[in-house]
Design an enzyme around this catalytic site. Sequence first.
Site, short mmCIF file in Angstrom:
data_model
loop_
_atom_site.label_atom_id
_atom_site.label_comp_id
_atom_site.label_asym_id
_atom_site.label_seq_id
_atom_site.Cartn_x
_atom_site.Cartn_y
_atom_site.Cartn_z
N GLU A 144 88.97 41.47 22.70
CA GLU A 144 90.35 41.74 23.13
C GLU A 144 90.65 41.11 24.51
OE1 GLU A 144 92.88 44.04 21.46
OE2 GLU A 144 93.94 42.64 22.75
N VAL A 147 92.20 37.36 25.25
CA VAL A 147 93.61 36.97 25.11
C VAL A 147 94.49 38.03 25.74
CG1 VAL A 147 95.45 36.30 23.54
CG2 VAL A 147 93.08 35.83 22.93
N GLY A 202 94.57 34.39 45.64
CA GLY A 202 93.47 34.54 44.68
C GLY A 202 93.95 34.58 43.24
N GLU A 205 92.86 29.34 40.96
CA GLU A 205 91.57 28.81 41.39
C GLU A 205 91.78 27.61 42.32
OE1 GLU A 205 88.62 30.05 40.31
OE2 GLU A 205 89.59 31.52 39.01
N ASP A 216 93.83 26.88 29.54
CA ASP A 216 93.52 28.29 29.31
C ASP A 216 94.41 28.86 28.19
OD1 ASP A 216 92.46 30.99 30.18
OD2 ASP A 216 94.61 31.27 30.56
N LYS A 220 93.45 30.33 24.27
CA LYS A 220 93.88 31.61 23.69
C LYS A 220 94.61 31.38 22.37
CE LYS A 220 93.86 33.67 28.23
NZ LYS A 220 94.58 33.82 29.49
N GLY A 310 92.48 40.02 36.16
CA GLY A 310 92.08 41.01 37.17
C GLY A 310 90.80 41.67 36.71
#
Lengths: 333, 168
Positions: A144, A147, A202, A205, A216, A220, A310
Amino acid sequence: MKEVRISLVGFGVVGHGVLEVVRRKWEALRSLGLDMKVVSVSDINGTLFDETGIDPQRLHAAKTLEGIANLDIIGKEAIQEVDSDLVVEVTPTNIVHGQPGLGHIEEALSSGKHVVTSNKGPLVVAFNHLRGVAQENGVMLKYEATVGGTMPLISLIEKNLVGNEILGIRGIFNGTCNYILTRMMEEKYTYSYALTEAQDLGIAEADPAYDVDGIDTAGKVVILANSIFGMSARYEDVSVTGIRDITPEALNLAWERGYHIKLIGEVPSLTVKPMLVPRRSPLAVGGTLNVASIETDLSGTITVTGLGAGSIETASAIVSDIVSIYTSRQVDG
Amino acid sequence: MRLSMDLELQDIPGQLMQSLEPFKKYKGNIISVVHHRDRKTPRGTVPVQIVFEIDPSNIENIKRHLEENGIVVVRAGEDRFIEEISVLLIGHVLHSDLGDTINRIDSTGFAEVEDLSLRMPGIEEPSSAYLRIRATGKEEIGKSLSILRHVGAEKDLLVIEPIEAEKI
């Protein structure tokens, strides 16, 4: 009380989050009948092993396992050697070859251990293979957190929307891009200024290519295509356009005409590109939020939104996956 | 010939039926009737849009008949373009011959660029253009988009389409 012995492979931001969530939710997990013990933590320096369960507070301040590890084994060897029921794989992702996560997940599944991961690379490269290995060995592979972070998408479709045919999924799957576009629109920042702000916070990157070029999001899209739509999609099959060429003037022009510009990923069409999103659309979420609209045959269109990244948020999705493995097995008897 | 008419009706019972009568009398084939009860005009009338097919020689008869019955005809005329879409272009929009870009749509016969806004922040910087395209149907909207994608690839323009253009 069901004892769950967990090997944590990868000790970065997400790995720390997993330890923290298991510590914070200790009582709640016990009330679900689960006695979760992290019996090993591995990174490139070695493995810390404690069969009675590692006290997360012991590792709280440690950035790596250097000087803390008590076993000189890492990766696949550690997965093999440590007696555990479940492997949490949270090493850095590589979307091209999937390693080292791919090897770790293969090893864990073939030795009869469940796997929960937030690592996209292995699933983008070899989803159908890994699912096959899990089935052959009678264990589960849950992902989970790969994505939409904490946003429940895969479990929503697999559990709550079961019986629906999923016609399509469209959404914002990268919080970094969403943050940059939101700031460019609100503050009229240029792309490069908004990017440096995101880096300072932050959110982005130092090398932002993975996020801003849509890589990215495309990963997904591949995971959703293979897991929800039963496709055999590869990364190369996705048509990808990132957000580098978006200007504040374009965002402003779109806004005046009633639109946002968002980086949208779509399945099964396998596209990632900036699109005009009507201001009143449920997809028009700002900041670092992720969002997904699921179009179904019976339930119409359902939209979920939540934090896409996060440490604690991702870890929460991982812990939910762990709980669901054991609670659904109880129902199975 | 396909035509459309914008009417304003009193908000009293029977008005809508009354407004449709002349279409029957003059052999109009009604394609759609949109009754905007939720969008009353400042003077309290209800806007209605009727799209229909008819021999154009009868349009004046219909208008006269409606007006005799106290119905306001705001606009009547040819309306081939029933679908529309917004698209944004980013890049050297002007210097890659914007006239040509627009003409590629306009020359199809089934679609036209109806609205255009430009933002040009600096001479060497990429500019942005907002286009609203109208077309004779959904399929033609799709064809217009694919023309624009093609033009975008050829002229190195980023073409940003709206999410409502196609189902997922």
